[in-house]
Design an enzyme around this catalytic site. Structure first.
Site, PDB file in Angstrom:
ATOM      1  N   GLY A  40       1.300  -0.924   0.225  1.00 30.37           N
ATOM      2  CA  GLY A  40      -0.288  -0.262   0.748  1.00 30.37           C
ATOM      3  C   GLY A  40       0.486   1.308  -0.090  1.00 30.37           C
ATOM      4  O   GLY A  40       2.441   1.676  -0.117  1.00 30.37           O
ATOM      5  N   GLU A  41       0.088   1.934  -0.242  1.00 28.76           N
ATOM      6  CA  GLU A  41       0.381   3.303  -0.066  1.00 28.76           C
ATOM      7  C   GLU A  41       0.568   4.456   0.842  1.00 28.76           C
ATOM      8  O   GLU A  41      -0.866   4.352   1.127  1.00 28.76           O
ATOM      9  CB  GLU A  41       1.057   4.348  -1.514  1.00 28.76           C
ATOM     10  N   GLY A  45       5.269   7.194   2.272  1.00 25.48           N
ATOM     11  CA  GLY A  45       5.977   6.293   1.497  1.00 25.48           C
ATOM     12  C   GLY A  45       4.936   5.128   1.533  1.00 25.48           C
ATOM     13  O   GLY A  45       4.070   4.987   1.789  1.00 25.48           O
ATOM     14  N   ARG A  46       5.582   4.840   0.896  1.00 24.55           N
ATOM     15  CA  ARG A  46       5.327   2.857  -0.317  1.00 24.55           C
ATOM     16  C   ARG A  46       5.699   1.812   1.457  1.00 24.55           C
ATOM     17  O   ARG A  46       6.314   1.875   1.707  1.00 24.55           O
ATOM     18  CB  ARG A  46       5.794   2.435  -1.062  1.00 24.55           C
ATOM     19  N   ASP A 160      -2.818  11.228  14.954  1.00 26.46           N
ATOM     20  CA  ASP A 160      -2.654  10.368  13.203  1.00 26.46           C
ATOM     21  C   ASP A 160      -3.905   9.105  13.593  1.00 26.46           C
ATOM     22  O   ASP A 160      -3.938   7.874  12.881  1.00 26.46           O
ATOM     23  CB  ASP A 160      -2.089  10.633  12.419  1.00 26.46           C
TER      24      ASP A 160
END
Length: 337
Positions: A40-41, A45-46, A160
Site C-alpha cells: 500500500g501507499e 511513503g510506500r 493520527d
C-alpha cells in the site's frame, strides 16, 4: 544500532536498541521493491511485503518519501516511539535503515491489512466484519490508545488515529501503527501542547483544527470517529454521499438525539445481526467521544472499560433475533451516563 537511554520507573535507566538493516538487505527482502510486493501507499511513503534473508521472517517494510527534513523528523519520531513503547495493541518495530538518503522502517507483518480494508469499498468476495469482531477491534484499538495516554511516561498523543492506521493481525487482532506524527503530551500542570495542525481531515478534533492545541482528548475525538465508522460502515468523509451527509460526525449528531433512529445507524452489511442493546451502548460511547467540548469527552480508560464489556458480550445470530423482526422491539433502555 540506534541506542537510547531512557529513565526507568525505578530511577535507573533502560537501554533500548532497534536493529539496523542495510539498504541492500531490504532491497533483497522485497525483490528490489518489486510492484507485486507493494502492500500500500500512505502519506509518508510506500509499504512493501518482504522476507528477511537472515531470519526468513515475513515483514512489512515502509520506504519513506525522500522529501527532506519533515520526512526525516517523522522517521526519527517513529523509530524512537516504537523502540520505547511496547504493547500488544501497538505494531512492533523490528528495525530501520538509514543508508545515505534512504529511510526505511521494518515492522512485523500484519496479514489482514488495515481496518479500512475491511470496512470500506469491499470487493464482493471479501468477508464482512460481524458485530463481535467489530467490538473486539474497537476495544483493542482503545487499549492501544490507553497505553499511550496512561501508561507511557510522559503520555503520548497519537495525533493520527484513523481506520487505515489500525492494522489487523491473525484473528483480527488490532494494532495501532504509524507513529510519525505522535507527540509527547503535556507535562506537569500544562493542559495541552501547541503544534501545527497535522492529521487527517474528518478525524481531527474541532478545537485542534482551529487552534493547534493538542490534548489527550483530541485523540479521544478521533477514536470516536473510528468507532462510528466501525458501527455504521460509513467513511469519516465521503464526498459520494448527499451534500449534508459528507461528514460522518455531522450526519450522526442529530441521530444521536433520538434512540428510535439508532437502528438506522447500523452498517447495512451487518444485515440486522447485532444486539440492539450493544448497538445502543456502542453508539452512546461514540457520541460521548465526539462531543464538541473536549472536557465533556470521556477518558480513554473509561472507553476501554465500556468497549471491553461490549466485546465480551458475544452476539449469536442463531439464538438472538435479527433486528427489524418483531421480537426485537422490547429492548431494555440504555442509560447514557
Amino acid at each position: 544500532m540506534l541506542e537510547t537511554w531512557v529513565p526507568s520507573k525505578d530511577g535507573g535507566s533502560e537501554h533500548i536498541a532497534a536493529h539496523t538493516f542495510t539498504f541492500r538487505e531490504l532491497a533483497v527482502a522485497t525483490k528490489n521493491f518489486r510492484a507485486d510486493c507493494l502492500l500500500g501507499e500512505g502519506g509518508f511513503g510506500r509499504v512493501y511485503k518482504g522476507r528477511l534473508e537472515s531470519t526468513n521472517k515475513i515483514v512489512a517494510i515502509k520506504q519513506l518519501d525522500r522529501n527532506g527534513l519533515q520526512g526525516n523528523r517523522e522517521f526519527l519520531v517513529e523509530v524512537l516511539m516504537l523502540s520505547l513503547l511496547h504493547h500488544p495493541n501497538l505494531v512492533n518495530l523490528i528495525g530501520y535503515c538509514a543508508d545515505g538518503d534512504q529511510r526505511l522502517l521494518v515492522y512485523e507483518y500484519m496479514p489482514l491489512g488495515s481496518l479500512e480494508d475491511h470496512l470500506h469499498d469491499l470487493p464482493p468476495d471479501k468477508k464482512r466484519l460481524d458485530w463481535n469482531t467489530r467490538m473486539k477491534i474497537a476495544a483493542g484499538a482503545a487499549k492501544g490508545l490507553e497505553y499511550l495516554h496512561d501508561k507511557a511516561n510522559p503520555p503520548v498523543i497519537y495525533r493520527d488515529l484513523k481506520c487505515s492506521n489500525i492494522l489487523l493481525g491473525e484473528d483480527y487482532h488490532p494494532k495501532l501503527s504509524d507513529f510519525g506524527l505522535a507527540k509527547l503530551g503535556p507535562v506537569g500542570d500544562k493542559t495541552h501542547v501547541s503544534t501545527r495542525v497535522m492529521g487527517t481531515y474528518g478525524y481531527c478534533a474541532p478545537e485542534y483544527a482551529m487552534t493547534g492545541q493538542l490534548t489527550l482528548k483530541s485523540d479521544v475525538y478521533s477514536f470516536g470517529v473510528v468507532l462510528l465508522e466501525i458501527i455504521t460502515g460509513r467513511k469519516a468523509i465521503d464526498n459520494t454521499r448527499a451534500a449534508g451527509d459528507h461528514n460522518l460526525v455531522a450526519w450522526a449528531r442529530p441521530l444521536f438525539k433520538d434512540r428510535r433512529k439508532f437502528s438506522q445507524m447500523a452498517d447495512p452489511l451487518l444485515q440486522g445481526q447485532y444486539p440492539v442493546r450493544g448497538l445502543y451502548q456502542a453508539l452512546a460511547v461514540a457520541a460521548m467521544c465526539v462531543q464538541e467540548q473536549p472536557n465533556m469527552r470521556p477518558l480513554i480508560a473509561d472507553v476501554v472499560t465500556a468497549l471491553s464489556y461490549l466485546a465480551s458480550q458475544k452476539y449469536d445470530p442463531e439464538t438472538q433475533p435479527i433486528q427489524g423482526s418483531r421480537t426485537s422491539s422490547s429492548t431494555p433502555r440504555v442509560r447514557r451516563e
